[in-house]
Design a protein around this motif. Structure first.
Motif, PDB file in Angstrom:
ATOM      1  N   GLY A   1       0.820  -1.199   0.000  1.00 55.82           N
ATOM      2  CA  GLY A   1       0.000   0.000   0.000  1.00 55.82           C
ATOM      3  C   GLY A   1       0.862   1.260   0.000  1.00 55.82           C
ATOM      4  O   GLY A   1       0.618   2.206  -0.756  1.00 55.82           O
ATOM      5  N   LEU A   2       1.902   1.245   0.845  1.00 53.33           N
ATOM      6  CA  LEU A   2       2.803   2.403   0.916  1.00 53.33           C
ATOM      7  C   LEU A   2       3.480   2.646  -0.424  1.00 53.33           C
ATOM      8  O   LEU A   2       3.559   3.790  -0.898  1.00 53.33           O
ATOM      9  CB  LEU A   2       3.870   2.169   1.993  1.00 53.33           C
TER      10      LEU A   2
ATOM     11  N   LYS B   1       1.132   4.197  -2.679  1.00 52.93           N
ATOM     12  CA  LYS B   1       0.942   5.604  -2.286  1.00 52.93           C
ATOM     13  C   LYS B   1       2.092   6.467  -2.817  1.00 52.93           C
ATOM     14  O   LYS B   1       1.869   7.525  -3.426  1.00 52.93           O
ATOM     15  CB  LYS B   1       0.866   5.661  -0.752  1.00 52.93           C
TER      16      LYS B   1
ATOM     17  N   ILE C   1       1.835   6.843  -6.514  1.00 52.11           N
ATOM     18  CA  ILE C   1       0.801   7.799  -6.924  1.00 52.11           C
ATOM     19  C   ILE C   1       1.283   9.219  -6.700  1.00 52.11           C
ATOM     20  O   ILE C   1       1.077  10.113  -7.532  1.00 52.11           O
ATOM     21  CB  ILE C   1      -0.514   7.529  -6.162  1.00 52.11           C
ATOM     22  N   ASP C   2       1.961   9.455  -5.558  1.00 53.75           N
ATOM     23  CA  ASP C   2       2.473  10.790  -5.270  1.00 53.75           C
ATOM     24  C   ASP C   2       3.467  11.237  -6.326  1.00 53.75           C
ATOM     25  O   ASP C   2       3.441  12.382  -6.776  1.00 53.75           O
ATOM     26  CB  ASP C   2       3.163  10.801  -3.898  1.00 53.75           C
TER      27      ASP C   2
ATOM     28  N   TRP D   1      -1.992  10.263 -10.010  1.00 57.40           N
ATOM     29  CA  TRP D   1      -2.937   9.159 -10.147  1.00 57.40           C
ATOM     30  C   TRP D   1      -3.003   8.679 -11.596  1.00 57.40           C
ATOM     31  O   TRP D   1      -2.971   7.484 -11.887  1.00 57.40           O
ATOM     32  CB  TRP D   1      -4.314   9.590  -9.658  1.00 57.40           C
TER      33      TRP D   1
END
Lengths: 369, 239
Positions: free
Chosen positions: A35-36, A39, A42-43, A47
Motif C-alpha cells: 500500500g505504501l 501511495k 501515486i504521489d 494518479w
C-alpha cells in the motif's frame, strides 16, 4: 546461521499459535508495504500516471512472460528429462531471433521479386504478404533451431549422459561458439536488428498502437504476443496431457529408466525433447524480434532469465505450472520495475529470486531439501 | 522350444563391483520360476541383466532361442517381456489410466489394449475405480496392483516380477499372490522373492542365489519347504 534458523523453526513448529499470529503479521506487513509503495508511486507519478504505468507494465509484462515461459519450458524439459543443464539455451534463443529476422526478410524479398512467379500471389497486398512472411519466419526459426538442437544432442551430448561436468563444459562451449558466430555475421551486441527498419517495403503487419485516450497507449504487437504465447502454451499443455509421447516425456522426467524398461526408446525420446526444447527457444526468439530486435547479446541475458525462472519455479521435481507462474513473476516484475523504478530494473528478478528461495527453498512447486 | 529364457554363465559388474559371478538359469515356458535369496544376493541385478540395463561382461542371454545379450533395453522389452520392478516405480504425477497408456508398446494395437484392460480389470477389479486418480495418491497395495497391471498392458510372453509382496500387509500380499497365480495361464513368470513362504505354492521350480552365484536349484517345492538346513543357510528362514 543455519542453527539459528532451525531453532526458530523448531520453536514455531512447537507453537502453532505463535506461527499463526506471525503469519498474519507478515501478511499485514506485506499489504501495508505494498500500500505504501502504491501511495508513493501515486504521489510521484500522479494518479493518472500511476494508472497508465500499471496498465502498460501489465500488458508488456504479460507479453514478455508468455514468451519467456515458452523459452524456459524448452530449457526445463531438457533438464527434466535428460538431466542436462543446457547453457547454450540462451544462445539458441538469440540465434532463433536472427533466424526469424533473416527468414522473414528472405520470404518478403521472394514474394516481392517481380521476376519470380511468387510475385503474383500477393501482388501489392502487403498485409497478406507480411502475415505469411511472419508465419514462415516463426515456423522456420523453430525448425532450424530444432534441427540444430537435435543435431547437437545426437552428435555430442548423447555421448556424455551421466557425466554432468562434461555436459556443462560442452554446452558452455556451444554457447560461446554460437555467440561468436552471430557476432561475426551480425556484429556486436550494440547493434539490434528490427524487421521494420530492414524491410524493403518498411511494413510489418502489426504495427502502431492502441490509444485508449489519456495516455493509455499500448503497442498492438505486444497485445498480440500475449495471445500468441497463451495459445502456444495451451497447445503444449494439451499435448502433454493427451498424447502418448507427451505422457512418455512426463513419465520419463520422473523415472527414465522405467520408461525404457516399458519398451520406449529413451535415446530417441531424449533427441525429440532436445528438438522440442530448442525449437521452443527458436520460436520465442523469432516472435520477439519485432519487439526486442535480434541481437547477438541476447544469448547470455536470456540464459540468466531462464535460470532465474527455473529456480523460482522449482527445478527439482518442479512442474510446468511452477515454471508458468515464475515466468509471470519475472516478466511482470521486470516491466513494472522498468516503469516505476528504472534504477533496479536489472536486479529486481534476483531480489525476488532470493526472497522466494528464503521462503521456499525448493521454489514454487519443487521440494526443498 | 522348452525354455523361454536362458541365462548362460552371466558375469555382471556394476561400476567396479563384481555382482553376478557366473549365473546360469533356465525359465521353462509356461511355468513359474522362483529366484530366491537374501538381500543383496543379486536377484534384482539378475532381472536388470535380462532387461539389458546391466549387460553382462561375459555370458549369454537367450530369449525364445534368440540371443538378446547386448541389445538395448527397449528392444529386449519389445520382444515380449513385462517388468514389475521391486519398488513399484509407478509414475506418481500421472493418473492410473495415463500410467497404463504410457505402458502400451507400439506393437500393441488400441483394440488389443482394450482386451488387455478387460483382463486387468478382471484380475484387479479395484483398478477400474481409480483410473482417473493420480497414481502417487494410491496406497501401497494399489500401487503394486498398478505396477503389475502395467506389465499386462502388452501381451508379454515373459513376466519378470521383482518382490511383489514387499511392504504389503500379509492379507494384501496373500491377495496379490492369488492374482499372480491366475497369471500363470497367460504368461511364463520369473519371480524374485525374499518372502519365500508367500510364494512357495506358486513356483514350479526354483533357484537360490547367494553372493552372485546359484547356490541351489530344483523343482520340488515341497522338498525345499522341508529342507530346514538349506532354508536357514540361504534364505534365513528359521522354523
Amino acid at each position: 546461521m543455519q542453527r539459528v534458523t532451525f531453532t526458530i523453526k523448531d520453536y514455531l513448529d512447537d507453537n502453532p499459535r505463535v506461527k499463526q499470529i506471525l503469519k498474519y503479521c507478515v501478511s499485514i506487513a506485506l499489504i501495508i508495504g505494498a500500500g505504501l509503495l502504491v501511495k508513493v508511486a501515486i504521489d510521484v507519478y500522479t494518479w493518472n500516471g500511476f494508472i497508465i504505468g500499471v496498465s502498460k507494465s501489465l500488458v508488456n509484462g504479460l507479453a514478455l512472460s508468455m514468451l519467456l515461459f515458452l523459452m524456459v519450458s524448452g530449457f526445463f524439459l531438457i533438464f527434466g528429462l535428460c538431466g542436462v543443464i543446457n547453457f547454450a539455451h540462451g544462445a539458441f534463443f538469440m540465434l532463433g531471433g536472427f533466424m526469424g529476422f533473416v527468414i522473414y526478410l528472405a520470404t518478403e524479398s521472394v514474394f516481392l521479386d517481380p521476376t519470380l512467379p511468387f510475385f503474383l500471389i500477393f501482388g501489392s497486398n502487403h498485409l497478406a504478404l507480411s502475415i505469411t512472411a511472419f508465419i514462415v519466419s516463426a515456423l522456420g526459426a523453430t525448425a532450424v533451431m530444432a534441427l540444430i538442437g537435435g543435431g547437437i544432442e545426437f552428435f555430442t551430448i548423447r555421448r556424455l549422459y551421466g557425466n554432468p561436468i562434461a555436459q556443462i563444459l560442452l554446452t558452455v562451449g556451444f554457447m560461446f561458439i554460437i555467440t561468436q558466430v552471430a557476432e561475426l555475421i551480425w556484429g556486436p551486441p550494440q547493434i539490434s536488428y528490427f524487421i521494420i527498419n530492414n524491410s524493403q517495403i518498411s511494413y510489418f503487419f502489426i504495427s502502431g498502437t492502441l490509444d485508449l485516450g489519456g495516455g493509455m497507449i499500448f503497442v498492438w504487437y505486444r497485445i498480440f504476443l500475449i495471445f500468441l504465447g497463451l495459445s502456444v502454451a495451451g497447445l503444449m499443455f494439451v499435448g502433454f496431457r493427451r498424447t502418448r509421447i507427451g505422457l512418455q516425456i512426463q513419465a520419463g522426467i520422473e523415472d527414465s529408466e522405467m520408461v525404457e524398461a516399458l519398451g520406449t526408446n529413451i535415446r530417441r525420446l531424449f533427441t525429440i525433447v532436445f528438438m522440442l526444447g530448442s525449437g521452443l527457444a527458436g520460436f520465442s526468439g523469432a516472435v520477439l524480434v519485432p519487439w526486442i530486435g535480434a541481437n547477438s547479446g541476447h544469448g547470455l541475458t536470456y540464459l540468466i532469465y531462464a535460470f532465474v525462472i527455473v529456480v523460482i519455479g522449482g527445478a527439482h521435481y518442479g512442474r510446468f505450472e511452477g515454471t508458468f507462474f515464475s515466468a509471470l513473476i519475472v516478466g511482470l516484475s521486470m516491466q513494472f520495475a522498468s516503469y516505476f523504478a528504472p534504477g533496479i530494473k536489472d536486479v529486481i528478478v534476483f531480489i525476488i529470486m532470493a526472497a522466494i528461495l528464503i521462503l521456499r527453498p525448493g521454489g514454487l512447486t519443487g521440494h526443498g531439501q | 522350444m522348452k525354455n523361454l529364457l536362458e541365462i548362460q554363465d552371466a558375469h555382471v559388474y556394476i561400476g567396479s563391483f563384481y555382482i553376478l559371478q557366473g549365473i546360469s538359469l533356465v525359465v521353462p515356458k509356461g511355468e513359474v520360476t522362483l529366484l530366491l535369496g537374501r538381500n543383496g544376493a543379486g536377484k534384482t541385478t539378475t532381472m536388470k541383466t535380462i532387461l539389458g540395463i546391466y549387460p553382462p561382461k561375459e555370458g549369454k542371454i537367450i530369449f525364445r532361442e534368440e540371443e538378446i545379450t547386448n541389445l538395448p533395453t527397449h528392444k529386449i522389452v519389445n520382444k515380449g517381456i513385462g517388468y514389475v520392478p521391486d519398488t513399484r516405480r509407478i509414475f506418481g504425477t500421472l493418473t492410473v489410466e495415463q500410467n497404463l497408456i504410457v505402458s502400451r508398446r507400439k506393437a500393441t494395437s488400441h483394440s488389443e489394449m482394450q482386451e488387455r484392460l478387460e483382463l486387468i480389470f478382471d484380475l484387479f477389479p479395484d483398478i477400474r475405480g481409480f483410473l482417473k486418480q493420480k497414481a502417487g495418491t494410491l496406497s501401497g497395495g494399489q500401487q503394486q496392483m498398478l505396477a503389475v497391471a502395467r506389465a499386462l498392458v502388452n501381451n508379454n510372453d515373459l513376466l519378470l516380477i521383482d518382490e511383489p509382496t514387499e511392504g504389503l500387509s500379509p492379507l494384501l500380499a496373500k491377495n496379490l499372490i492369488a492374482s499372480l497365480s491366475r497369471l500363470k495361464e497367460f504368461a511364463t513368470i520369473l519371480l524374485v522373492e525374499q518372502n519365500f513362504r508367500a510364494v512357495s505354492k506358486l513356483g514350479d521350480n526354483y533357484y537360490i542365489i547367494d553372493s552372485g552365484k546359484i547356490a541351489h536349484e530344483g523343482n520340488n517345492m515341497s522338498e525345499l519347504i522341508e529342507d530346514k538346513v538349506l532354508l536357514a543357510k540361504y534364505l534365513g528362514v528359521s522354523i
